[in-house]
Write a protein that holds these residues in place. Structure first.
Motif, PDB file in Angstrom:
ATOM      1  N   ASN A  63       0.832  -1.212   0.000  1.00  0.00           N
ATOM      2  CA  ASN A  63       0.000   0.000   0.000  1.00  0.00           C
ATOM      3  C   ASN A  63       0.864   1.259   0.000  1.00  0.00           C
ATOM      4  OD1 ASN A  63      -2.121  -1.763   0.144  1.00  0.00           O
ATOM      5  ND2 ASN A  63      -2.629  -1.331   2.284  1.00  0.00           N
ATOM      6  N   ALA A  64       1.909   1.260   0.826  1.00  0.00           N
ATOM      7  CA  ALA A  64       2.771   2.443   0.932  1.00  0.00           C
ATOM      8  C   ALA A  64       3.552   2.683  -0.354  1.00  0.00           C
ATOM      9  CB  ALA A  64       3.722   2.294   2.109  1.00  0.00           C
ATOM     10  N   VAL A  65       4.116   1.599  -0.915  1.00  0.00           N
ATOM     11  CA  VAL A  65       4.921   1.754  -2.131  1.00  0.00           C
ATOM     12  C   VAL A  65       4.057   2.232  -3.294  1.00  0.00           C
ATOM     13  CG1 VAL A  65       6.285   0.526  -3.851  1.00  0.00           C
ATOM     14  CG2 VAL A  65       6.643   0.071  -1.416  1.00  0.00           C
ATOM     15  N   THR A  66       2.901   1.612  -3.473  1.00  0.00           N
ATOM     16  CA  THR A  66       2.043   1.996  -4.597  1.00  0.00           C
ATOM     17  C   THR A  66       1.458   3.394  -4.402  1.00  0.00           C
ATOM     18  OG1 THR A  66       0.156   0.882  -3.550  1.00  0.00           O
ATOM     19  CG2 THR A  66       1.459  -0.385  -5.149  1.00  0.00           C
ATOM     20  N   GLU A  67       1.262   3.797  -3.158  1.00  0.00           N
ATOM     21  CA  GLU A  67       0.784   5.163  -2.922  1.00  0.00           C
ATOM     22  C   GLU A  67       1.823   6.181  -3.386  1.00  0.00           C
ATOM     23  OE1 GLU A  67      -0.955   7.990   0.703  1.00  0.00           O
ATOM     24  OE2 GLU A  67       0.099   6.122   1.159  1.00  0.00           O
ATOM     25  N   GLY A  68       3.090   5.893  -3.076  1.00  0.00           N
ATOM     26  CA  GLY A  68       4.155   6.783  -3.527  1.00  0.00           C
ATOM     27  C   GLY A  68       4.241   6.857  -5.038  1.00  0.00           C
ATOM     28  N   LEU A  69       4.110   5.705  -5.711  1.00  0.00           N
ATOM     29  CA  LEU A  69       4.164   5.688  -7.166  1.00  0.00           C
ATOM     30  C   LEU A  69       2.985   6.440  -7.771  1.00  0.00           C
ATOM     31  CD1 LEU A  69       5.305   1.994  -7.709  1.00  0.00           C
ATOM     32  CD2 LEU A  69       6.614   4.049  -8.291  1.00  0.00           C
ATOM     33  N   SER A  70       1.810   6.284  -7.181  1.00  0.00           N
ATOM     34  CA  SER A  70       0.646   7.004  -7.685  1.00  0.00           C
ATOM     35  C   SER A  70       0.795   8.509  -7.516  1.00  0.00           C
ATOM     36  CB  SER A  70      -0.628   6.520  -6.981  1.00  0.00           C
ATOM     37  OG  SER A  70      -0.975   5.220  -7.412  1.00  0.00           O
ATOM     38  N   LEU A  71       1.359   8.917  -6.390  1.00  0.00           N
ATOM     39  CA  LEU A  71       1.599  10.348  -6.181  1.00  0.00           C
ATOM     40  C   LEU A  71       2.636  10.871  -7.173  1.00  0.00           C
ATOM     41  CD1 LEU A  71       1.644  10.580  -2.279  1.00  0.00           C
ATOM     42  CD2 LEU A  71      -0.107  11.458  -3.827  1.00  0.00           C
ATOM     43  N   LEU A  72       3.662  10.049  -7.454  1.00  0.00           N
ATOM     44  CA  LEU A  72       4.696  10.457  -8.397  1.00  0.00           C
ATOM     45  C   LEU A  72       4.111  10.708  -9.780  1.00  0.00           C
ATOM     46  CD1 LEU A  72       7.827  10.763  -8.714  1.00  0.00           C
ATOM     47  CD2 LEU A  72       7.837   8.385  -9.486  1.00  0.00           C
ATOM     48  N   ALA A  73       3.109   9.918 -10.156  1.00  0.00           N
ATOM     49  CA  ALA A  73       2.513  10.048 -11.484  1.00  0.00           C
ATOM     50  C   ALA A  73       1.209  10.824 -11.472  1.00  0.00           C
ATOM     51  CB  ALA A  73       2.276   8.656 -12.081  1.00  0.00           C
ATOM     52  N   SER A  74       0.857  11.430 -10.341  1.00  0.00           N
ATOM     53  CA  SER A  74      -0.353  12.246 -10.268  1.00  0.00           C
ATOM     54  C   SER A  74      -0.158  13.537 -11.048  1.00  0.00           C
ATOM     55  CB  SER A  74      -0.689  12.562  -8.816  1.00  0.00           C
ATOM     56  OG  SER A  74       0.318  13.383  -8.232  1.00  0.00           O
ATOM     57  N   THR A  75      -1.236  14.269 -11.240  1.00  0.00           N
ATOM     58  CA  THR A  75      -1.137  15.533 -11.978  1.00  0.00           C
ATOM     59  C   THR A  75      -0.149  16.474 -11.320  1.00  0.00           C
ATOM     60  OG1 THR A  75      -3.429  15.324 -12.722  1.00  0.00           O
ATOM     61  CG2 THR A  75      -2.435  17.514 -12.820  1.00  0.00           C
ATOM     62  N   GLU A  76      -0.243  16.604  -9.988  1.00  0.00           N
ATOM     63  CA  GLU A  76       0.665  17.497  -9.274  1.00  0.00           C
ATOM     64  C   GLU A  76       2.109  17.023  -9.387  1.00  0.00           C
ATOM     65  OE1 GLU A  76      -3.408  17.633  -7.601  1.00  0.00           O
ATOM     66  OE2 GLU A  76      -1.967  16.041  -8.023  1.00  0.00           O
ATOM     67  N   GLY A  77       2.308  15.699  -9.231  1.00  0.00           N
ATOM     68  CA  GLY A  77       3.660  15.152  -9.311  1.00  0.00           C
ATOM     69  C   GLY A  77       4.278  15.334 -10.684  1.00  0.00           C
ATOM     70  N   ILE A  78       3.510  15.063 -11.736  1.00  0.00           N
ATOM     71  CA  ILE A  78       4.019  15.203 -13.094  1.00  0.00           C
ATOM     72  C   ILE A  78       4.362  16.662 -13.390  1.00  0.00           C
ATOM     73  CG2 ILE A  78       3.392  15.070 -15.537  1.00  0.00           C
ATOM     74  CD1 ILE A  78       4.096  12.382 -14.378  1.00  0.00           C
TER      75      ILE A  78
END
Length: 590
Positions: A63-78
Motif C-alpha cells: 500500500n505504501a509503495v504503490t501510494e508513492g508511485l501514484s503520487l509520483l505520477a499524479s497531476t501534481e507530481g508530473i
C-alpha cells in the motif's frame, strides 16, 4: 536560406498538429475496441477476476509503495517534476537546451490533451473493487497516470540516450523506463485501472514520444538546442585606447600562451579542442599547468614571472578564473575564459557563449577590455582578488556544504540542494562601514559584495553591479521565517521576469518586502565585522571562518579578451545584461 528555414519550421508545426490528431483517432478506436468489441472475450474476460485477486493480496508495504508511485505520477507530481526538469535543461551548464526542453514539455502536454479527448469518447467504468485512491471523473481507459509517466520519464530516457555519452546512460535510461511500468502495476494494485487501461496508457505515452520526437528531435543535434554560439551582439563598444583593442588598434594575433586547466572541469577531450583552437589562432607556443587544491592557479605565477606571456587562458570555473586574475591583474597580460566550471558566473555576466570552445573562439577573434577586480582580506584570510562575489553567512555555508559528487553531475543545482539545509541557520549580527563612513549595525542571514550582479539563469542579486564601474555593490539578505524567504524569492523572481531597465529604486529610496529584507549599498571600500566567526567565501570557494572582511575595488585592473559585436567593435563590459546606466545611489533598500 531564410525561406527554406521558415518553410521547414512551418512544416514541423503542421506535423505537430495533424500527427497528434491521428494519434487521438487511433487511441479512440483502440478504446472502442476494448470497451465494445473485445470486452468479455479472451484475456479481457479475466480482468475483473485479476482485480479481485489483487485486492486479497494487499499489505501495508505494498500500500505504501504503490501510494508513492501514484503520487509520483499524479497531476501534481508530473507538473512538479516536469517544471524542475525544464528549469534544469534551461539553466544548467553548458547552456540552455531549448530543443530538449521543448521536446519534454510538449510531450507531457500532448499526452495530457490526447488523454482528455479519448476519455470524452471512451467511457469505461473503473474496476468494481475497493479503490485506494479517489477516482477522478474520467474514463478508466486509458490510464492517465501511466501515459503521463511515459511522456515524462520515457522522454527523459530518450534525452539520456540521444543527448549524452558514457557507460551509465543505458543504465540511467533503463531505470527511467521502469517508472511507467511500476506506475502501471501500482494503479492495478490500488484498484484504479484494469490491465488493459494500463496498456492503453503505455500506448498513448509511447505514441506521444514518437510523434513529438519526430517533429522536435529528428535531424537536430544536441548543440542546436543551446543558446546560439556566435559572438554576442547588441550594445555599445568601448573606443580604442590604452589597454584596449578597437577596430583601429589591433593586437597581434597569436604568440605565447599559458593555459591554466582545472582537471575536473576541463576534461581531456575539451583540453584537446582548446589546444587545437589556440594553435589555429596562432598560439603555437603553449604552456599548460593544472590546478590543485594547494595551488588553485597551478604554476601560473612562475610562468608569468619568467616573462614572454602574451595571453593567459583559464579553463575552469570562477575559482580558476579568480586564481588566474589574482596573478595577472595589473600586469597588462590579457585573460581569456573557457567557462567549464560549476557556476561560470563571470562568463555569464559578460554574456559569453555558454559553450566553452565557442566562448574561447569568439574571444580570440576579439580584443582586450579592462574590468574591475575586487580585493578582499580578513582575519586568517590573506589578501586575494576576486572577479565575481565575496561574502559570508548563508551563501558561504551553502557553497561549503555542496556535495562535490553532486556538483560534478548536477552543476550549480547542487548548491540549491545544499541551500535547503541552511534555511534555518541563525542570523548574523554585523557592522558595515562604507568608504570610511559611520558604522551601520545590522542583522542578516548573509552579506554579499559583488563586482557583477547576476546569478545562474539571469537572476539579479545585485542589480546595480557593473564590472567596469569602479565600485562594488553590497546586499544584506535578512528574510524572517518562511514568509520572508518566500517574499524575498518572489521579489528576485519578479526582477527576472520584469527585467527593469533602471535602478531598482531611486537614490536613497526604500521599498519594503513583507517579512524580510534585501538591503543594498554601494562603495569602493567595504568593511564588515561580525559579532562571531562566520563562514566566508570568495568566488565560490570557502576561505575559512572569521569575524572580518575588508573589500576594496581595483578599477580596470584586469584585462579580459572578449568577443567582438557585429560591426567589428570590441564587446564592452558595460553591454552585459546586468549593467545599469545610473550608478550613484549610496543606499537603496528593497
Amino acid at each position: 536560406m531564410t525561406t527554406d528555414g521558415g518553410g521547414a519550421a512551418r512544416h514541423r508545426r503542421a506535423r505537430l498538429l495533424w500527427l497528434p490528431a491521428v494519434q487521438t483517432l487511433l487511441m479512440v478506436l483502440v478504446g472502442v475496441w476494448v470497451t465494445r468489441v473485445a470486452a468479455g472475450h479472451g484475456p479481457l474476460a479475466l480482468e475483473d477476476r485479476l482485480s479481485e485477486d489483487v485486492v486479497t493480496r494487499r499489505n501495508p508495504v505494498g500500500n505504501a509503495v504503490t501510494e508513492g508511485l501514484s503520487l509520483l505520477a499524479s497531476t501534481e507530481g508530473i507538473i512538479g517534476v516536469t517544471l524542475m526538469c525544464l528549469a534544469a535543461l534551461l539553466a544548467l551548464p553548458p547552456g540552455p537546451r531549448w530543443v530538449e526542453a521543448v521536446f519534454l514539455g510538449t510531450s507531457v502536454a500532448v499526452q495530457s490533451a490526447v488523454f482528455l479527448v479519448v476519455t470524452f469518447f471512451v467511457e469505461r467504468p473503473r474496476p468494481d473493487v475497493v479503490q485506494l485512491d479517489g477516482a477522478p471523473p474520467t474514463s478508466s481507459f486509458p490510464s492517465g497516470h501511466v501515459g503521463a509517466s511515459v511522456a515524462l520519464y520515457g522522454g527523459l530516457a530518450v534525452l539520456v540516450l540521444t543527448r549524452t555519452r558514457g557507460r551509465l546512460r543505458y543504465l540511467t535510461a533503463g531505470l527511467l523506463l521502469l517508472v511507467p511500468f511500476a506506475v502501471g502495476v501500482s494503479r492495478v494494485y490500488r484498484g484504479m485501472h484494469h490491465p488493459s487501461d494500463v496498456l492503453g496508457g503505455l500506448l498513448n505515452g509511447a505514441l506521444t514520444l514518437l510523434v513529438v520526437g519526430s517533429v522536435v528531435l529528428a535531424g537536430r543535434s544536441a548543440a542546436e538546442g543551446r543558446t546560439p554560439q556566435a559572438a554576442p551582439g547588441g550594445g555599445s563598444a568601448l573606443p580604442a585606447g590604452p589597454g584596449r583593442s578597437g577596430p583601429a588598434a589591433e593586437r597581434r594575433r597569436g604568440g605565447r600562451v599559458v593555459v591554466v586547466r582545472h582537471p575536473l572541469g576541463c576534461r581531456d577531450a575539451l583540453a584537446a579542442e582548446v589546444r587545437a583552437l589556440l594553435d589555429r589562432h596562432g598560439f603555437t607556443v603553449q604552456r599548460w599547468t593544472s590546478t590543485t587544491v594547494e595551488r588553485p592557479g597551478g604554476r601560473l605565477a612562475e610562468e608569468c614571472a619568467a616573462g614572454d606571456v602574451d595571453l593567459v587562458v583559464a579553463c575552469g570555473g570562477d575559482g580558476t578564473v579568480r586564481a588566474c586574475a589574482d596573478v595577472v591583474a595589473g600586469s597588462g597580460i590579457p585573460l581569456a575564459l573557457v567557462p567549464c566550471g560549476t557556476g561560470n558566473l563571470l562568463a555569464r555576466n559578460l554574456d559569453l557563449p555558454s559553450d566553452p570552445v565557442a566562448a574561447l573562439d569568439a574571444a580570440l577573434a576579439g580584443g582586450d577590455v579592462p574590468i574591475d577586480a575586487g580585493r578582499v582580506e580578513g582575519d586568517g584570510l590573506a589578501p586575494t582578488r576576486f572577479t565575481v562575489m565575496a561574502g559570508a553567512g548563508f551563501d558561504a555555508a551553502m557553497v561549503r556544504d555542496a556535495s562535490p559528487v553532486l556538483k560534478t553531475h548536477l552543476g550549480w543545482a547542487a548548491y540549491a540542494l545544499s541551500a535547503v539545509r541552511h534555511l534555518r541557520d541563525p542570523h548574523m549580527r554585523l557592522t558595515l562601514r562604507l568608504d570610511g563612513g559611520r558604522r551601520i549595525r545590522r542583522r542578516a542571514r548573509m552579506v554579499v559584495v559583488g563586482n557583477v550582479g547576476a546569478l545562474q539563469a539571469g537572476l539579479e542579486l545585485l542589480p546595480r553591479a557593473r564590472p567596469d564601474s569602479g565600485r562594488l555593490e553590497v546586499v544584506l539578505f535578512d528574510p524572517r521565517g518562511a514568509a520572508g524567504w518566500l517574499a524575498a524569492a518572489a521579489h528576485l523572481a519578479a526582477r527576472l521576469v520584469r527585467r527593469p531597465a533602471a535602478d531598482p529604486a531611486p537614490d536613497g529610496a526604500a521599498v519594503s518586502v513583507a517579512a524580510g529584507s534585501l538591503e543594498y549599498f554601494s562603495a569602493t571600500r567595504i568593511e564588515v565585522r561580525f559579532a562571531r566567526a562566520q563562514v566566508r567565501e570568495v568566488d565560490g570557494d570557502t576561505v575559512g571562518d572569521g569575524v572580518r572582511l575588508t573589500v576594496d575595488t581595483e578599477p580596470g585592473a584586469l584585462l579580459l579578451r572578449l568577443p567582438r559585436v557585429p560591426g567589428g567593435a570590441v564587446r564592452a563590459a558595460d553591454t552585459v545584461p546586468s549593467a545599469r546606466s545610473t550608478h550613484s545611489a549610496p543606499v537603496a533598500q528593497l
